[in-house]
Scaffold this motif. Structure first.
Motif, mmCIF file in Angstrom:
data_model
loop_
_atom_site.group_PDB
_atom_site.id
_atom_site.type_symbol
_atom_site.label_atom_id
_atom_site.label_comp_id
_atom_site.label_asym_id
_atom_site.label_seq_id
_atom_site.Cartn_x
_atom_site.Cartn_y
_atom_site.Cartn_z
ATOM 1 N N PRO A 1 0.805 -1.232 0.000
ATOM 2 C CA PRO A 1 0.000 0.000 0.000
ATOM 3 C C PRO A 1 0.829 1.269 0.000
ATOM 4 C CG PRO A 1 0.053 -0.917 2.197
ATOM 5 C CD PRO A 1 0.799 -1.880 1.324
ATOM 6 N N VAL A 2 2.148 1.174 0.234
ATOM 7 C CA VAL A 2 3.025 2.344 0.249
ATOM 8 C C VAL A 2 4.150 2.120 -0.753
ATOM 9 C CG1 VAL A 2 2.486 2.891 2.643
ATOM 10 C CG2 VAL A 2 4.415 1.401 2.138
ATOM 11 N N ALA A 3 4.805 3.213 -1.122
ATOM 12 C CA ALA A 3 5.848 3.154 -2.135
ATOM 13 C C ALA A 3 7.083 2.442 -1.611
ATOM 14 C CB ALA A 3 6.212 4.572 -2.592
ATOM 15 N N PHE A 4 7.803 1.787 -2.534
ATOM 16 C CA PHE A 4 9.060 1.118 -2.209
ATOM 17 C C PHE A 4 9.940 1.138 -3.453
ATOM 18 C CE2 PHE A 4 6.074 -2.047 -3.671
ATOM 19 C CZ PHE A 4 6.812 -2.894 -4.493
ATOM 20 N N PRO A 5 11.237 0.819 -3.344
ATOM 21 C CA PRO A 5 12.147 0.948 -4.481
ATOM 22 C C PRO A 5 11.708 0.123 -5.687
ATOM 23 C CG PRO A 5 13.390 0.657 -2.459
ATOM 24 C CD PRO A 5 11.954 0.451 -2.111
ATOM 25 N N LYS A 6 11.848 0.711 -6.858
ATOM 26 C CA LYS A 6 11.550 0.083 -8.153
ATOM 27 C C LYS A 6 10.064 -0.198 -8.362
ATOM 28 C CE LYS A 6 16.001 -0.358 -9.117
ATOM 29 N NZ LYS A 6 16.656 0.340 -10.244
ATOM 30 N N ALA A 7 9.193 0.288 -7.488
ATOM 31 C CA ALA A 7 7.761 -0.033 -7.579
ATOM 32 C C ALA A 7 7.079 0.817 -8.638
ATOM 33 C CB ALA A 7 7.085 0.160 -6.226
#
Length: 565
Positions: free
Chosen positions: A428-434
């Motif tokens: 539900p939240v941003a993360f690397p390479k997403a």
């Protein structure tokens, strides 16, 4: 010459032959017309020749298909004898009586007549009569709560239904931009001072986003068993690049979870699904992971890596008891000798010594041991690929399980569908390479008996926090609404396991209830900066009765709360 001319005169040319055939057909038609006229004359009697001619003509006619659909009785009018004052209605297959003179518009929904007290009656205990027996059983199965339980299974389709108008899906420029900004920056426009739009359409649009990695537009990465993925081949160079990107993305997402900046995320592989949850979520004091389904080979690989796990959904009477957990006692038993071994293993050693004392041949003893091992293996594999095979990896073992997934060859399939494509990460939240994904809603309007009904259909991947977010919005702005949900069957075990773990930890002692409330508040405080709305954080950290449940249908009324089943 005269002989040749006489021979040529005996042959008939093709054109002359066709003319003769046409002339013969005309003569036959003329004879048939004359015979018909003679038959119509009064007093005329058919002779045997005429009868045979008519019989041959009757047999020569094309036989009628008995299975052909008849249009003569396509519409039948019927009137209810018990209600003679109503207008008869024509139907094709069955008869019914309609009170309104106008035909209702065609629709897929099966709706009842609008009743303002329908939601209030839902929460009242009905009287058990012979006619209302089915309604009483349905009301007994439904659960009523002041809050909406959390369903940890992934949803694939949702339909919201309301007698009043729902949030608009045709967004203005400011609404689209404000919803996108609020989601990316993890903001709550109503509780922060900003110039962003705070309309219902903007808030609803904010709930429709989620993050995913990897994202290949020409492939369906959830569910990974989609038929659209058949025949897709990924080259060796692409496989290596995807693996490197996924390794970096998975590491960054797990670090966000440990730092409580991400409340949960999913890892969806071809043969299993993992739900990672931060400390404080689901009533657990530490970060943990749930894996479903599991196999004997996977459990054996975790034991070899020294990773402890438990199987909360496995019944005590099914299979081998030692499959339920892998604890430190088993590891210590390898070094401490027979005194630290499990009781079952000590009994097996005693049985072997007893058979040897009776003089049983060594070959026969090995045969008995192999037969016993096969029976144990069959009992252990009995519940593979089922909900009962769910694994719980809790506490410090979660770090070891993370390392296992990074290096396990079974995580990335080499054959079959999506061969070479890493597992799908959903958060539900941003993360690397997403990559940010968006659900596309579709609105409909139905008119029945002069009352307008509004609905919004959504098809795609919906995370567990999607429904609480939308329910919080609609409960603030609508008097009543309902929702129908479809779940992914492979993830139903997550809600079952969480519910069982919460029920097993509940005790009637008041001290324990105070500890649970304190733990819930502590979890909400630690996850206050995870990027979700405060009300949603409270729902995923809630403990106690009806904190978690499998949701298929939800009804809400402002004065009563939620009714769900």
């Amino acid at each position: 010459m005269s002989s040749e001319a006489s021979v040529a005169s005996k042959w008939t040319r093709p054109d002359d032959f066709i003319k003769l055939q046409r002339l013969k057909q005309k003569k036959n038609k003329l004879a048939a017309r004359v015979s018909n006229n003679n038959n119509r004359r009064p007093g005329y009697k058919l002779d045997e020749t005429d009868k045979s001619t008519l019989l041959e003509a009757k047999l020569a006619q094309k036989r009628k298909n008995p299975f052909a659909k008849s249009t003569d009785d396509a519409k039948k009018f019927c009137v209810d004898p018990h209600r003679p004052g109503l207008e008869p209605v024509a139907t094709a297959s069955s008869c019914f009586v309609r009170e309104t003179p106008t035909r209702p518009p065609p629709t897929k929904f099966v709706l009842q007549k609008y009743d303002p007290q329908a939601f209030a009656k839902l929460f009242q205990q009905p009287q058990i009569n012979a006619e209302d027996e089915d309604d009483a059983e349905l009301a007994a199965r439904q659960k009523h709560t002041a809050h909406l339980p959390v369903d940890w299974s992934l949803k694939t389709r949702t339909r919201f239904f309301c007698p009043t108008e729902l949030p608009a899906i045709q967004l203005k420029t400011s609404q689209l931009a404000s919803g996108l900004t609020s989601f990316v920056r993890c903001m709550d426009p109503q509780r922060t001072e900003s110039t962003l739009d705070i309309s219902d359409a903007t808030r609803f649009n904010q709930c429709n986003y989620y993050w995913q990695h990897p994202h290949l537009p020409w492939l369906t990465l959830f569910p990974r068993t989609s038929k659209e993925n058949v025949g897709v081949v990924v080259g060796e160079r692409e496989r290596k690049a995807l693996a490197e990107e996924w390794d970096y993305s998975f590491r960054g997402l797990f670090q966000l979870l440990r730092a409580r900046q991400c409340p949960y995320f999913y890892l969806c592989a071809n043969t299993f699904t993992v739900l990672f949850r931060a400390a404080g979520v689901g009533g657990r004091a530490e970060s943990h992971a749930l894996v479903t389904p599991s196999t004997r080979g996977m459990r054996q690989a975790l034991r070899q890596e020294g990773i402890e796990f438990s199987m909360p959904l496995k019944s005590e009477t099914s299979g081998n008891v030692h499959d339920n957990s892998f604890t430190e006692e088993t590891t210590l038993g390898l070094d401490a000798g027979e005194d630290a071994l499990p009781p079952a293993q000590i009994d097996e050693d005693d049985d072997e010594d007893w058979l040897e004392s009776l003089g049983v041949d060594e070959r026969e003893l090995r045969r008995i041991q192999s037969s016993h091992a096969r029976k144990q293996q069959a009992a252990e594999m009995r519940e593979d690929f089922s909900d009962n095979s769910l694994l719980l990896v809790d506490g410090v073992e979660c770090q070891g399980f993370f390392s296992y997934l990074l290096n396990a060859k079974s995580a990335i399939s080499t054959v079959g569908r999506l061969a070479g494509v890493p597992p799908t990460l959903l958060s539900p939240v941003a993360f690397p390479k997403a990559t940010m994904q968006h659900l596309v809603p579709r609105s409909k309007k139905v008119r029945l008996d002069g009352v307008d009904y509004f609905s919004i259909d959504m098809k795609g991947l919906m995370l567990p926090t999607f429904l609480p977010s939308v329910a919080e919005l609609l409960s603030e702005t609508r008097q009543m609404f309902s929702a129908t949900l479809a779940s992914n069957t492979n993830t139903l075990a997550f809600s079952k396991a969480t519910q069982k773990l919460l029920e097993s930890s509940e005790t009637p002692q008041s001290d324990t209830e105070g500890e649970d409330a304190a733990g819930q508040v502590f979890g909400e405080q630690n996850l206050s900066e995870c990027g979700l709305l405060p009300g949603v954080v409270g729902s995923i950290c809630r403990t106690g009765k009806h904190a978690v449940g499998l949701l298929e249908r939800v009804c809400y009324q402002r004065d009563e709360g939620y009714a769900w089943s």
